[in-house]
Write a protein that holds these residues in place. Structure first.
Motif, short mmCIF file in Angstrom:
data_model
loop_
_atom_site.label_atom_id
_atom_site.label_comp_id
_atom_site.label_asym_id
_atom_site.label_seq_id
_atom_site.Cartn_x
_atom_site.Cartn_y
_atom_site.Cartn_z
N ASN A 203 0.58 1.92 -4.50
CA ASN A 203 1.30 2.18 -3.26
C ASN A 203 2.81 2.21 -3.49
OD1 ASN A 203 1.07 -0.76 -3.61
ND2 ASN A 203 2.12 -0.91 -1.65
N GLN B 225 4.06 4.53 -0.54
CA GLN B 225 3.23 3.94 0.51
C GLN B 225 3.67 2.50 0.77
OE1 GLN B 225 0.73 5.95 2.19
NE2 GLN B 225 2.26 7.21 1.14
N THR C 71 0.17 12.65 -1.83
CA THR C 71 0.86 11.49 -1.27
C THR C 71 2.24 11.32 -1.87
OG1 THR C 71 -1.23 10.38 -0.83
CG2 THR C 71 0.72 8.99 -0.91
#
Length: 334
Positions: A211, A216, A277
């Motif tokens: 992450n 993230q 992402t």
């Protein structure tokens, strides 16, 4: 593109974190246009694709005539590499640099919006000693030709930094980089840097969280050396370079991230989801800058296409945002 990042250096930038996530518009996000494929669209189709997606910056790795011709009048700003094979030649004499400008800049500029010229991409070994004289000669040739607004720099990989954890420890690994940094300061040019959280994560997944490497939420770490906190590895890496510039006596040199990306296939953590992402996170994030340097940060995603003739790890052929048929590898918003 840097592919052999030293694990200990990159592991170094690991757990760092906390910067506000207020959305802002990205003023300059570009995409690198590599051509190491035998199935890629024509340069004119590529420029049309850039424009249709609202991509306003491009990097090319040599003065490719077809690409330069296609860019005429497009308004796309360009990072133009001289090609690593030309660095020694440019360093050898001012006349070689003048010839290079006459052949590769005069026929195109200003119809092609050449913003930066990169004297070498991740040059290694003894060839690093040619970078600065080549930059000096090329800068002089551009000024003599009336093209002084084009900034001369070089593109370095992240292991030019010897100590990047925490970011405030950042320092250049070799003295030639200090000389380059000071020269960039003297001519008002940025340092081009290739910044890849992917390789740091790949080399040290035990200590670096996915992450944290992909923008993230979930990891926040404070750098006691500068009092700043970080929520993503990209910011930590960029700020380590800023710290190195400060220690080199070039605190006002800004960084342009000349490559960053994440592969969608071919190796550890290389997936469509992770690539989407990361790259969407990068696009959404760079308008804010870093904790050390808030404000828009100019960055170039690697790369526009999957390139089937790249050598090295299979991931090398899977960094593209688009397949050669121009269909997206995954949805992305610019």
């Amino acid at each position: 593109m840097a592919r052999q990042q030293v694990a200990s250096m990159l592991a170094v930038a690991l757990i760092i974190g906390a910067f506000a996530s207020v959305p802002t518009s990205v003023q300059s996000i570009g995409v690198c246009y590599g051509i190491l494929g035998n199935d890629l669209p024509s340069s004119s189709d590529v420029v049309q694709l850039y424009r249709s997606k609202g991509i306003n910056g491009m990097r090319i790795y040599s003065p490719n005539k077809a690409a330069l011709d296609a860019l005429r009048g497009s308004g796309i700003s360009l990072v133009l590499d001289v090609g690593n094979d030309k660095v020694g030649e440019l360093a050898a004499s001012p006349s070689n640099a003048a010839s290079w400008v006459q052949n590769n800049v005069r026929p195109y500029y200003p119809a092609v919006n050449i913003k930066y010229i990169a004297v070498g991409n991740e040059v290694q070994g003894g060839a690093t000693q040619s970078i600065l004289p080549a930059m000096r000669n090329l800068n002089g040739a551009l000024a003599a030709a009336g093209f002084g607004s084009i900034k001369v720099s070089t593109s370095v990989r992240f292991d030019a930094i010897a100590d990047s954890y925490p970011p405030s420890n950042g320092v250049f690994a070799q003295s030639y980089m200090t000389d380059i940094a000071r020269y960039l300061a003297s001519i008002g040019a940025p340092l081009l840097a290739n910044v890849y959280p992917y390789f740091a994560y790949r080399d040290n997944p035990r200590d670096i969280k996915l992450n944290y490497a992909t923008f993230q939420p979930g990891t926040t770490v404070r750098d006691d050396g500068n009092g700043l906190t970080y929520t993503n590895l990209f910011d930590a890496m960029v700020d380590a370079i800023y710290a190195a510039l400060e220690k080199a006596g070039a605190p006002n040199v800004r960084i342009v991230v000349s490559e960053s990306g994440w592969p969608s296939a071919g190796g550890f953590a290389a997936s469509v989801d992770n690539a989407r992402t990361y790259n969407q996170g990068l696009i959404d994030h760079v308008g804010r800058g870093t904790p050390k340097r808030p404000g828009a940060l100019e960055a170039y995603i690697f790369a526009m296409f999957n390139e089937n003739q790249k050598t090295g790890d299979p991931t090398e052929r899977n960094f593209g945002l688009f397949y050669p048929n121009k269909s997206p590898v995954y949805p992305i918003r610019f």
